[in-house]
Design a protein around this motif. Structure first.
Motif, short mmCIF file in Angstrom:
data_model
loop_
_atom_site.label_atom_id
_atom_site.label_comp_id
_atom_site.label_asym_id
_atom_site.label_seq_id
_atom_site.Cartn_x
_atom_site.Cartn_y
_atom_site.Cartn_z
N PRO A 1 0.84 -1.21 0.00
CA PRO A 1 0.00 0.00 0.00
C PRO A 1 0.87 1.25 0.00
O PRO A 1 1.62 1.49 0.95
CB PRO A 1 -0.80 -0.13 1.31
N VAL A 2 0.79 2.04 -1.07
CA VAL A 2 1.65 3.22 -1.21
C VAL A 2 0.90 4.51 -0.94
O VAL A 2 1.52 5.55 -0.69
CB VAL A 2 2.29 3.26 -2.61
N ARG A 3 -0.43 4.46 -0.98
CA ARG A 3 -1.21 5.68 -0.72
C ARG A 3 -2.58 5.29 -0.19
O ARG A 3 -3.15 4.27 -0.57
CB ARG A 3 -1.37 6.52 -1.99
N MET A 4 -3.10 6.15 0.69
CA MET A 4 -4.45 5.97 1.21
C MET A 4 -5.08 7.35 1.34
O MET A 4 -4.43 8.30 1.77
CB MET A 4 -4.42 5.26 2.55
N GLU A 5 -6.32 7.45 0.97
CA GLU A 5 -7.05 8.71 1.12
C GLU A 5 -8.41 8.43 1.74
O GLU A 5 -9.06 7.43 1.42
CB GLU A 5 -7.24 9.41 -0.22
N THR A 6 -8.81 9.30 2.64
CA THR A 6 -10.13 9.20 3.24
C THR A 6 -10.73 10.59 3.38
O THR A 6 -9.99 11.59 3.39
CB THR A 6 -10.06 8.51 4.62
N ALA A 7 -12.03 10.66 3.49
CA ALA A 7 -12.72 11.95 3.55
C ALA A 7 -13.15 12.25 4.98
O ALA A 7 -13.62 11.36 5.70
CB ALA A 7 -13.94 11.94 2.64
N ILE A 8 -12.97 13.50 5.40
CA ILE A 8 -13.52 14.00 6.65
C ILE A 8 -14.26 15.29 6.33
O ILE A 8 -14.28 15.75 5.19
CB ILE A 8 -12.44 14.22 7.73
N SER A 9 -14.86 15.90 7.35
CA SER A 9 -15.68 17.08 7.11
C SER A 9 -14.88 18.26 6.57
O SER A 9 -15.42 19.11 5.84
CB SER A 9 -16.40 17.50 8.40
N LEU A 10 -13.59 18.34 6.89
CA LEU A 10 -12.76 19.45 6.44
C LEU A 10 -12.13 19.21 5.08
O LEU A 10 -11.54 20.12 4.50
CB LEU A 10 -11.66 19.75 7.46
N GLY A 11 -12.19 17.99 4.56
CA GLY A 11 -11.56 17.70 3.28
C GLY A 11 -10.97 16.30 3.25
O GLY A 11 -11.44 15.40 3.93
N ARG A 12 -9.91 16.16 2.46
CA ARG A 12 -9.27 14.86 2.28
C ARG A 12 -8.03 14.74 3.15
O ARG A 12 -7.25 15.68 3.29
CB ARG A 12 -8.87 14.65 0.81
N VAL A 13 -7.86 13.54 3.72
CA VAL A 13 -6.65 13.21 4.46
C VAL A 13 -5.91 12.14 3.67
O VAL A 13 -6.52 11.17 3.21
CB VAL A 13 -6.97 12.70 5.88
N ARG A 14 -4.62 12.30 3.52
CA ARG A 14 -3.83 11.36 2.71
C ARG A 14 -2.67 10.82 3.53
O ARG A 14 -2.01 11.57 4.29
CB ARG A 14 -3.29 12.05 1.46
N ALA A 15 -2.40 9.52 3.37
CA ALA A 15 -1.22 8.87 3.94
C ALA A 15 -0.40 8.33 2.77
O ALA A 15 -0.90 7.56 1.96
CB ALA A 15 -1.60 7.76 4.89
N GLU A 16 0.87 8.76 2.69
CA GLU A 16 1.74 8.35 1.57
C GLU A 16 2.97 7.64 2.10
O GLU A 16 3.56 8.03 3.11
CB GLU A 16 2.16 9.56 0.77
N LEU A 17 3.35 6.57 1.42
CA LEU A 17 4.52 5.79 1.80
C LEU A 17 5.79 6.60 1.60
O LEU A 17 6.02 7.15 0.52
CB LEU A 17 4.58 4.50 0.96
N ILE A 18 6.62 6.68 2.65
CA ILE A 18 7.89 7.41 2.53
C ILE A 18 9.09 6.48 2.70
O ILE A 18 10.20 6.84 2.32
CB ILE A 18 7.98 8.57 3.54
N SER A 19 8.88 5.29 3.27
CA SER A 19 9.98 4.32 3.35
C SER A 19 9.43 2.93 3.52
O SER A 19 8.34 2.73 4.07
CB SER A 19 10.94 4.65 4.51
N ALA A 20 10.19 1.95 3.02
CA ALA A 20 9.80 0.53 3.12
C ALA A 20 11.05 -0.30 3.36
O ALA A 20 12.06 -0.11 2.70
CB ALA A 20 9.09 0.07 1.85
N GLU A 21 10.96 -1.22 4.34
CA GLU A 21 12.07 -2.10 4.67
C GLU A 21 11.56 -3.54 4.72
O GLU A 21 10.50 -3.80 5.26
CB GLU A 21 12.68 -1.74 6.03
N THR A 22 12.34 -4.44 4.15
CA THR A 22 12.02 -5.86 4.22
C THR A 22 13.28 -6.63 4.58
O THR A 22 14.40 -6.15 4.37
CB THR A 22 11.45 -6.40 2.89
N GLY A 23 13.09 -7.81 5.12
CA GLY A 23 14.23 -8.65 5.50
C GLY A 23 13.78 -10.05 5.83
O GLY A 23 12.59 -10.35 5.88
#
Length: 367
Positions: free
Chosen positions: A344-366
């Motif tokens: 998941p690289v991006r998520m957007e949801t709606a609230i009363s004031l507008g859109r809130v976004r969560a964006e991937l800034i780093s990913a680690e695997t091992g």
């Protein structure tokens, strides 16, 4: 996981609400006091009464009475000391709701002649220390259904109206024990936002022995704190839910063995084949209820990440039915990479004031 991000991103966005008036943030899920119960009653033995050669009419104050001539029956009982049986009867309902005992653990808990060990010692005991005669139930779910690598850590920046307000982290780790996975999601508001409306929410989900899912939700949002959780006993098709603040408990019968919580459910979705126009149904337990949830696969779309890299994604749309801790969010969309990993690289949801976004800034695997 995607719902966790959207809900907590929305909570972080509420930091601006105090400036526009008092809000009703909904009834929180409240915590419950931990209960620790020993499954063993310590053995008590009464020493035999000594043989008294003859009754004494009086005892000289200077004379020392031999210990053998003191009767334990004359020791007064303390009124403030409850007996073991009454404590066990009062604690039994809480123990059943908080920590359902697996069949193999119940066998270990049978009374023995030795004193009971502490709960920490039992939890840390190596598998080799368990009795060899115990029958180990085969796992219903495999760790690989939820997490392919040994470890994955994803970090997101949360923005509202383009302004950074917080950060989210999702970390999944496969355990050393058989079929065990732990997924931890944490959302925190940035210090500047925390001065107005602090947010520090943690959700932890554990797959144990391939037969149990244990979820705990701890929240701090403004002046509100919450601590709740549930255990899904997949083989028994049961769910035990606990509200840790109000000492409320509930037991549910589940219609299926493959019920998950929201976080592990999304990890399970990432390991399935997704095609545009072909919805997928997740069987979720959330907000003290079971709810089959449809996830629509809407379209393919290119997404540019904060670092400037563009990736091909699938846009998925979960049709959540439960209120839970995500009641304050509106419709949401999730962009996952169009490959075998479905990150998941991006998520957007709606609230009363507008859109809130969560964006991937780093990913680690091992491993």
């Amino acid at each position: 996981m995607f719902v966790v991000l959207s809900g907590l991103a929305h909570v972080a966005g509420l930091c601006v609400f105090p400036s526009i008036g008092i809000l009703d943030l909904g009834t929180p899920v409240l915590p419950m006091a931990d209960v620790s119960i020993s499954l063993h009653e310590p053995e008590t033995s009464v020493p035999p009464l000594p043989e008294v050669p003859s009754p004494r009419e009086s005892v000289d104050p200077g004379e020392t009475v031999p210990p053998g001539e003191r009767s334990v029956a004359t020791a007064p009982e303390r009124a403030d000391q409850p007996n073991a049986s009454s404590v066990a009867r009062e604690a039994a309902p809480a123990a059943e709701a908080l920590s359902p005992v697996a069949p193999e653990v119940a066998a270990v808990a049978a009374p023995v002649s030795e004193p009971a060990a502490s709960s920490e010692a039992v939890a840390d005991a190596a598998p080799a220390a368990r009795p060899q005669h115990l029958e180990v139930m085969p796992p219903l779910r495999r760790a690989g259904e939820f997490l392919a690598p040994g470890r994955e850590k994803l970090t997101y920046r949360i923005t509202m109206l383009g302004i950074p307000v917080g950060e989210a982290m999702i970390e999944a780790v496969r355990g050393r024990e058989r079929e065990e996975v732990t997924i931890t999601t944490r959302v925190r508001s940035y210090p500047v936002i925390s001065a107005i409306y602090p947010v520090d929410d943690v959700i932890e989900t554990r797959l144990v022995a391939g037969n149990y899912l244990i979820t705990r939700i701890r929240q701090r949002e403004g002046t509100f704190t919450g601590d709740s959780g549930f255990t899904l006993m997949m083989r028994e098709k049961k769910a035990f839910w606990a509200d840790r603040l109000r000492n409320r408990y509930a037991t549910h019968l589940l219609p299926r063995e493959d019920v998950t919580d929201i976080v592990s459910g999304f990890y399970f979705l990432r390991n399935k084949r997704l095609e545009v126009g072909q919805p997928v149904v997740l069987h979720l337990f959330d907000s003290n209820e079971y709810a089959p949830t449809t996830v629509e696969v809407l379209r393919r779309e290119g997404v540019t990440l904060p670092g400037g890299r563009t990736v091909d994604t699938l846009v998925v749309h979960p049709l959540l039915k439960t209120a839970g801790i995500f009641r304050r969010t509106g419709d949401m969309m999730i962009w996952v990479t169009d490959d075998a990993y479905k990150v998941p690289v991006r998520m957007e949801t709606a609230i009363s004031l507008g859109r809130v976004r969560a964006e991937l800034i780093s990913a680690e695997t091992g491993d």
